[in-house]
Motif scaffolding. Structure first.
Motif, mmCIF file in Angstrom:
data_model
loop_
_atom_site.group_PDB
_atom_site.id
_atom_site.type_symbol
_atom_site.label_atom_id
_atom_site.label_comp_id
_atom_site.label_asym_id
_atom_site.label_seq_id
_atom_site.Cartn_x
_atom_site.Cartn_y
_atom_site.Cartn_z
ATOM 1 N N ALA A 41 0.861 -1.185 0.000
ATOM 2 C CA ALA A 41 0.000 0.000 0.000
ATOM 3 C C ALA A 41 0.894 1.231 0.000
ATOM 4 N N PHE A 42 1.329 1.639 -1.180
ATOM 5 C CA PHE A 42 2.227 2.781 -1.324
ATOM 6 C C PHE A 42 1.566 4.034 -0.769
ATOM 7 N N ILE A 43 2.352 4.856 -0.077
ATOM 8 C CA ILE A 43 1.828 6.109 0.451
ATOM 9 C C ILE A 43 2.768 7.249 0.071
ATOM 10 N N ASP A 44 2.178 8.347 -0.316
ATOM 11 C CA ASP A 44 2.933 9.537 -0.677
ATOM 12 C C ASP A 44 3.429 10.209 0.602
ATOM 13 N N ALA A 45 4.691 10.607 0.607
ATOM 14 C CA ALA A 45 5.271 11.258 1.786
ATOM 15 C C ALA A 45 4.513 12.533 2.157
ATOM 16 N N ARG A 46 3.912 13.188 1.164
ATOM 17 C CA ARG A 46 3.131 14.403 1.463
ATOM 18 C C ARG A 46 1.903 14.058 2.298
ATOM 19 N N ASP A 47 1.323 12.891 2.078
ATOM 20 C CA ASP A 47 0.174 12.470 2.893
ATOM 21 C C ASP A 47 0.594 12.192 4.329
ATOM 22 N N ILE A 48 1.772 11.631 4.497
ATOM 23 C CA ILE A 48 2.296 11.400 5.845
ATOM 24 C C ILE A 48 2.509 12.746 6.539
ATOM 25 N N ALA A 50 0.865 15.447 5.997
ATOM 26 C CA ALA A 50 -0.445 16.003 6.349
ATOM 27 C C ALA A 50 -0.965 15.397 7.649
ATOM 28 N N VAL A 51 -0.738 14.104 7.828
ATOM 29 C CA VAL A 51 -1.155 13.458 9.078
ATOM 30 C C VAL A 51 -0.333 13.999 10.243
ATOM 31 N N ALA A 52 0.968 14.131 10.044
ATOM 32 C CA ALA A 52 1.827 14.675 11.110
ATOM 33 C C ALA A 52 1.377 16.088 11.483
ATOM 34 N N ALA A 53 1.030 16.891 10.484
ATOM 35 C CA ALA A 53 0.564 18.251 10.762
ATOM 36 C C ALA A 53 -0.723 18.228 11.584
ATOM 37 N N ALA A 54 -1.628 17.313 11.265
ATOM 38 C CA ALA A 54 -2.880 17.202 12.025
ATOM 39 C C ALA A 54 -2.595 16.810 13.475
ATOM 40 N N VAL A 55 -1.622 15.937 13.680
ATOM 41 C CA VAL A 55 -1.244 15.535 15.036
ATOM 42 C C VAL A 55 -0.673 16.735 15.793
ATOM 43 N N PHE A 56 0.173 17.510 15.144
ATOM 44 C CA PHE A 56 0.767 18.676 15.805
ATOM 45 C C PHE A 56 -0.265 19.773 16.104
ATOM 46 N N ARG A 57 -1.280 19.877 15.245
ATOM 47 C CA ARG A 57 -2.315 20.896 15.475
ATOM 48 C C ARG A 57 -3.170 20.581 16.692
ATOM 49 N N ASP A 58 -3.348 19.301 16.979
ATOM 50 C CA ASP A 58 -4.208 18.899 18.092
ATOM 51 C C ASP A 58 -3.553 17.731 18.835
ATOM 52 N N PRO A 59 -2.395 17.958 19.445
ATOM 53 C CA PRO A 59 -1.626 16.854 20.011
ATOM 54 C C PRO A 59 -2.346 16.091 21.116
ATOM 55 N N ASP A 60 -3.124 16.772 21.945
ATOM 56 C CA ASP A 60 -3.785 16.078 23.050
ATOM 57 C C ASP A 60 -4.727 14.983 22.552
ATOM 58 N N ARG A 61 -5.293 15.191 21.408
ATOM 59 C CA ARG A 61 -6.235 14.217 20.836
ATOM 60 C C ARG A 61 -5.535 12.933 20.382
ATOM 61 N N HIS A 62 -4.216 13.017 20.145
ATOM 62 C CA HIS A 62 -3.498 11.888 19.552
ATOM 63 C C HIS A 62 -2.473 11.250 20.483
ATOM 64 N N VAL A 63 -2.329 11.745 21.689
ATOM 65 C CA VAL A 63 -1.316 11.216 22.615
ATOM 66 C C VAL A 63 -1.597 9.740 22.898
ATOM 67 N N SER A 70 -1.302 4.150 5.035
ATOM 68 C CA SER A 70 -1.115 3.450 3.761
ATOM 69 C C SER A 70 -1.875 4.177 2.670
ATOM 70 N N GLY A 71 -1.564 3.831 1.443
ATOM 71 C CA GLY A 71 -2.271 4.397 0.310
ATOM 72 C C GLY A 71 -3.663 3.806 0.192
ATOM 73 N N GLU A 72 -4.396 4.304 -0.782
ATOM 74 C CA GLU A 72 -5.797 3.892 -0.960
ATOM 75 C C GLU A 72 -5.950 2.481 -1.479
ATOM 76 N N GLN A 73 -4.957 1.989 -2.215
ATOM 77 C CA GLN A 73 -5.071 0.640 -2.767
ATOM 78 C C GLN A 73 -3.748 -0.086 -2.608
ATOM 79 N N THR A 74 -3.842 -1.393 -2.562
ATOM 80 C CA THR A 74 -2.633 -2.202 -2.500
ATOM 81 C C THR A 74 -2.331 -2.727 -3.898
ATOM 82 N N LEU A 75 -1.050 -2.757 -4.205
ATOM 83 C CA LEU A 75 -0.608 -3.185 -5.533
ATOM 84 C C LEU A 75 0.547 -4.164 -5.394
#
Length: 116
Positions: A41-48, A50-63, A70-75
């Motif tokens: 399930a290939f994933i683009d580093a930019r998507d990772i 984006a997830v890291a940014a969401a964690v940093f924006r609201d860290p208490d929610r993710h502690v 993973s990407g949307e499909q497996t190949l």
């Protein structure tokens, strides 16, 4: 007292195809990865990012959480080779190297440590 943490566990970076495995694709027309028939399930580093940014924006929610990313499909790599063939306009193969063959190639190219 424990340090707060959030684990991001990405699958295989899509960018590996244009960096780590670029020369094999460019000069040998092949993807040389010992993955057999496995699906990835290939994933683009930019998507990772984006997830890291969401964690940093609201860290208490993710502690204390861990996210498998993973990407949307497996190949399979054979499927990836077919896609690259279509996009690049030339045949790209996936020869399904064994782990031993893969490590031998890395050693031969000076990209791998010696046996321990």
């Amino acid at each position: 007292m424990k340090a707060p943490y959030t684990f991001l566990r990405p699958n295989f970076f899509m960018q590996n195809l244009s960096t780590t495995y670029r020369d094999d694709i460019r000069y040998r027309d092949e993807i040389y990865v010992p993955a057999g028939h496995a699906f990835t399930a290939f994933i683009d580093a930019r998507d990772i990012g984006a997830v890291a940014a969401a964690v940093f924006r609201d860290p208490d929610r993710h502690v204390g959480k861990a996210y498998t990313l993973s990407g949307e499909q497996t190949l399979t790599y054979r499927s990836v080779a077919r896609i690259l063939t279509r996009v690049l306009g030339r045949t790209i193969r996936y020869p399904r190297p064994s782990e031993a063959d893969y490590l031998d190639r890395l050693r031969g190219e000076g990209d791998c440590c010696t046996d321990r």
